[in-house]
Design a protein around this motif. Structure first.
Motif, short mmCIF file in Angstrom:
data_model
loop_
_atom_site.label_atom_id
_atom_site.label_comp_id
_atom_site.label_asym_id
_atom_site.label_seq_id
_atom_site.Cartn_x
_atom_site.Cartn_y
_atom_site.Cartn_z
N PHE A 135 -35.41 19.88 -5.04
CA PHE A 135 -35.40 21.00 -4.10
C PHE A 135 -36.67 21.07 -3.25
CE2 PHE A 135 -31.93 22.05 -6.85
CZ PHE A 135 -30.99 22.53 -5.96
N SER A 138 -35.35 18.87 -0.66
CA SER A 138 -34.30 19.57 0.08
C SER A 138 -34.89 20.48 1.15
CB SER A 138 -33.44 20.38 -0.89
OG SER A 138 -32.48 21.15 -0.21
N THR A 241 -28.74 19.41 1.87
CA THR A 241 -27.83 19.86 0.83
C THR A 241 -27.96 18.97 -0.41
OG1 THR A 241 -26.25 20.60 2.50
CG2 THR A 241 -25.41 20.33 0.26
N ASP A 255 -27.66 24.85 -6.11
CA ASP A 255 -28.97 25.51 -6.11
C ASP A 255 -29.70 25.08 -7.39
OD1 ASP A 255 -28.24 27.25 -8.35
OD2 ASP A 255 -27.05 28.39 -6.90
N THR A 258 -27.96 26.04 -10.73
CA THR A 258 -26.67 25.36 -10.90
C THR A 258 -26.87 23.88 -11.19
OG1 THR A 258 -25.74 26.90 -9.29
CG2 THR A 258 -24.41 25.01 -9.88
#
Length: 293
Positions: A135, A138, A241, A255, A258
């Protein structure tokens, strides 16, 4: 009594074969060769094929015991074709094994460490490091492809990249996938708690059901999940994504919570029943449709 012992001695002497030094050397060579062949099978897709062949042999044995003549006739007619098909399917692996034998010295091949495996299992710390790095990339739309090896060995794809052999950390993953660095292009293979290789090439999926707006990176992630039981984390370079590919399926729009939950569930469900796995895949397909809207 003496005659009895003499008779037993004579019988034993006749039963014991005459073992020479060359016979012992021959047995050692055959044992070493068989050991290396089994290591080669275990480190390639041939291991999965071998398990499939054992299942078929089990069916043939049942057919033989219950005199199922039609099945036995079909097996007899197709065995020669099957052997040729195996050679064709695994031609790249067989050629690579022969090339390795030709490049190395004989003793080097006999004591090769192809069967060396990482003992430490995929830990929660490694999972958190992957989620953190994923992330971070990301946010800045840095493309990434992280393949987590499970039971099926990925040595053949590992050999297409550059050896890293480093402990999984978020900083290392960020440095590998940083733009304009030597290792950023291709996939990273994670085995246990270590990054074993980077810039690895993966097989592309030809599944026509994959969304047309997905590029090569996503098709490679799905492709390796179709030929192995690996889990692949994908970061899109265009949108940032995060997606997960597993068992030929793709789940998009993850996310951090998840992603962590899915990685933990997939890895813990290594022995999940087939029905339960199909249920998971149906949920993934439903989620993908929602993400495409």
């Amino acid at each position: 009594m003496t005659k009895l012992f003499d008779g037993m001695k004579t019988y034993l002497m006749q039963s014991i074969p005459d073992i020479r030094v060359t016979d012992v050397v021959e047995m050692i060579i055959i044992a070493v060769l068989l050991y290396n062949v089994m290591l080669w099978i275990k480190n390639t897709r041939a291991w999965v094929l071998l398990k499939g062949i054992l299942v078929l042999l089990g069916f043939i044995l049942v057919a033989y015991l219950f005199h199922m003549n039609t099945i036995l006739w079909l097996a007899d007619k197709t065995i020669n074709v099957g052997i040729i098909a195996v050679v064709i399917i695994f031609q790249p692996e067989l050629r690579r094994a022969l090339e390795q034998l030709g490049r190395n010295k004989v003793l080097g091949f006999l004591v090769s460490d192809n069967g060396k495996m990482v003992d430490d299992k995929f830990s929660d710390k490694t999972m958190n490091e992957i989620v953190k790095a994923t992330f971070e990339m990301s946010k800045v739309k840095t493309g990434a492809l992280i393949v987590i090896e499970r039971k099926t060995p990925l040595a053949e794809y590992e050999r297409t990249g550059i050896l890293v052999d480093g402990v999984v950390t978020s900083q290392l993953l960020l440095n590998i996938f940083e733009h304009n660095t030597p290792l950023h292009d291709g996939a990273v293979v994670v085995r246990g708690n270590r990054i074993v290789a980077a810039t690895c090439y993966l097989p592309l999926s030809d599944n026509m059901a994959i969304s047309k707006d997905l590029g090569t990176r996503h098709r490679a992630g799905v492709g390796v999940s179709e030929v192995s039981d690996s889990v692949t984390v994908i970061v899109s370079e265009e949108t940032g994504t995060v997606s997960v590919a597993f068992d030929g399926g793709l789940r998009r729009g993850m996310d951090p919570d998840t992603l962590r939950e899915e990685l933990k569930r997939i890895i813990e469900e290594n022995e999940a029943p087939k029905g339960r796995r199909l249920k998971i895949l149906k949920g993934w397909q439903k989620h993908e449709k929602k993400a495409d809207k």
